[in-house]
Design a protein around this motif. Structure first.
Motif, mmCIF file in Angstrom:
data_model
loop_
_atom_site.group_PDB
_atom_site.id
_atom_site.type_symbol
_atom_site.label_atom_id
_atom_site.label_comp_id
_atom_site.label_asym_id
_atom_site.label_seq_id
_atom_site.Cartn_x
_atom_site.Cartn_y
_atom_site.Cartn_z
ATOM 1 N N ASN A 28 45.909 41.402 26.233
ATOM 2 C CA ASN A 28 44.973 41.141 26.968
ATOM 3 C C ASN A 28 44.946 41.087 28.656
ATOM 4 O O ASN A 28 44.268 40.901 29.191
ATOM 5 C CB ASN A 28 44.415 39.508 26.666
ATOM 6 C CG ASN A 28 43.736 39.450 25.615
ATOM 7 O OD1 ASN A 28 42.538 39.764 25.066
ATOM 8 N ND2 ASN A 28 44.604 38.939 24.574
ATOM 9 N N ALA A 29 46.089 42.036 28.803
ATOM 10 C CA ALA A 29 46.223 42.142 30.338
ATOM 11 C C ALA A 29 45.193 43.253 31.041
ATOM 12 O O ALA A 29 45.386 42.953 32.140
ATOM 13 C CB ALA A 29 47.616 42.924 30.402
ATOM 14 N N ILE A 30 44.370 43.728 30.331
ATOM 15 C CA ILE A 30 43.295 44.502 30.857
ATOM 16 C C ILE A 30 42.020 43.874 30.327
ATOM 17 O O ILE A 30 40.786 44.648 30.703
ATOM 18 C CB ILE A 30 43.475 46.013 30.456
ATOM 19 C CG1 ILE A 30 43.360 46.259 29.159
ATOM 20 C CG2 ILE A 30 44.875 46.853 31.132
ATOM 21 C CD1 ILE A 30 43.400 47.824 28.628
ATOM 22 N N THR A 31 41.860 42.753 29.784
ATOM 23 C CA THR A 31 40.696 42.260 29.313
ATOM 24 C C THR A 31 40.192 41.319 30.636
ATOM 25 O O THR A 31 40.670 40.587 31.239
ATOM 26 C CB THR A 31 40.717 41.055 28.118
ATOM 27 O OG1 THR A 31 41.510 41.866 27.371
ATOM 28 C CG2 THR A 31 39.625 40.510 27.842
ATOM 29 N N PRO A 32 38.834 41.840 31.071
ATOM 30 C CA PRO A 32 38.314 41.157 32.231
ATOM 31 C C PRO A 32 37.899 39.548 32.224
ATOM 32 O O PRO A 32 37.649 39.240 31.109
ATOM 33 C CB PRO A 32 37.006 41.765 32.374
ATOM 34 C CG PRO A 32 37.093 43.106 31.650
ATOM 35 C CD PRO A 32 38.175 42.782 30.730
ATOM 36 N N LYS A 84 37.805 43.950 40.887
ATOM 37 C CA LYS A 84 37.512 45.379 40.807
ATOM 38 C C LYS A 84 36.375 45.748 40.817
ATOM 39 O O LYS A 84 35.323 45.449 40.084
ATOM 40 C CB LYS A 84 38.405 45.804 39.805
ATOM 41 C CG LYS A 84 38.374 47.277 39.496
ATOM 42 C CD LYS A 84 38.757 48.000 38.111
ATOM 43 C CE LYS A 84 39.005 49.154 37.929
ATOM 44 N NZ LYS A 84 39.611 49.607 36.693
ATOM 45 N N GLN A 211 39.583 40.890 36.972
ATOM 46 C CA GLN A 211 40.752 41.441 36.200
ATOM 47 C C GLN A 211 41.399 39.937 35.515
ATOM 48 O O GLN A 211 41.306 38.744 36.128
ATOM 49 C CB GLN A 211 41.571 42.308 36.897
ATOM 50 C CG GLN A 211 40.970 43.422 37.473
ATOM 51 C CD GLN A 211 40.030 44.308 36.376
ATOM 52 O OE1 GLN A 211 40.601 44.929 35.623
ATOM 53 N NE2 GLN A 211 38.781 44.465 36.594
ATOM 54 N N SER A 212 42.388 40.365 34.328
ATOM 55 C CA SER A 212 43.077 39.687 33.907
ATOM 56 C C SER A 212 44.038 39.043 34.855
ATOM 57 O O SER A 212 44.648 39.729 35.718
ATOM 58 C CB SER A 212 43.832 40.045 32.743
ATOM 59 O OG SER A 212 44.926 39.182 32.101
#
Length: 254
Positions: A28-32, A84, A211-212
């Protein structure tokens, strides 16, 4: 001897659970809006080591011994992620790590989310990427007639200068009572449900996504340390197994 087996086995199970939590963070490192989880370890109740003299004798106490450890829970870390810019009118970034949007699921259940990546369906209803309805401050769905709408810092929505509604942006003093349910949804299990944040301070920014807050470098380091911990307990387990095998084969012959 068997007590050591239980302790080593529980350690392996605890590290395995921690590895699962770290893997979920990594995925989930790129899950908003995703909030990093950390694992809380707990020790099994300690056992009293007694000498001769009876269990109630003060002189019988020789100390205590832990029976092992276990991973009790995963605790989300409510810290702010990086903002972002996306320039998409249906993207919203909350301005505090404890603020939440309110949504209604297909089962008519009220849930919360910090993932502000929304969409407008064919009926003009504002929804999450998973299809849950984003709710207004009065608990109703938000109906839009086009993608040409504006949202101010308080969550007030306007189209062609006319008010449409206001996003429910909730706040709570007990964010640790949120329980993750998947698909970015949070269930609140505290005493008092989140209430709408008071107007004044900026609450949300349109055209941005939070961002996460996952730190990739730390995740990789923690995964390596967890692997080493699992490996150490495994070696202890193997040593116990060899000791018992030797006791059975050699002592048995005597």
């Amino acid at each position: 001897m068997f007590r050591g087996l239980y302790a080593a086995t529980s350690g392996m199970m605890a590290y395995n659970r921690q590895q699962q939590v770290l893997t979920n963070n990594l995925s989930n490192a790129i899950t908003p809006g995703y909030k990093n989880d950390i694992t809380a370890f707990r020790s099994f109740p300690q056992q009293l080591i007694e000498k001769m003299g009876g269990p109630n004798s003060l002189s019988s106490q020789a100390g205590t011994l832990s029976l092992g450890t276990y991973a009790q829970e995963a605790i989300p870390q409510f810290t702010q992620g990086i903002m972002k810019q996306t320039s998409s009118p249906t993207d919203f970034a909350l301005q505090s790590p404890t603020l939440v949007f309110q949504v209604r699921t297909a089962n008519n259940e009220i849930r919360y989310t910090q993932n502000g990546q929304f969409l407008v369906d064919q009926q003009g209803i504002l929804k999450t990427a998973a299809g849950d309805e984003v709710l207004s401050r009065n608990g109703q769905q938000i109906q839009l007639s086009s993608m040409d709408f504006q949202v101010d810092e308080q969550g007030r929505i306007t189209e062609a200068g006319q008010p449409v509604g206001q996003l429910f942006i909730g706040t709570t003093d007990d964010p640790q009572s949120f329980v993750k349910e998947g698909s970015g949804l949070l269930r609140y299990e505290g005493q008092n449900a989140p209430v709408a944040a008071a107007n004044g301070e900026p609450l949300v920014t349109q055209g941005y996504l939070e961002q996460s807050n996952v730190d990739m470098t730390r995740i990789m380091t923690d995964m390596l340390r967890t692997y080493r911990g699992f490996e150490s307990n495994q070696k202890v387990l193997q040593a116990y197994d060899q000791s018992m095998q030797k006791a059975v084969t050699e002592i048995g012959r005597v």
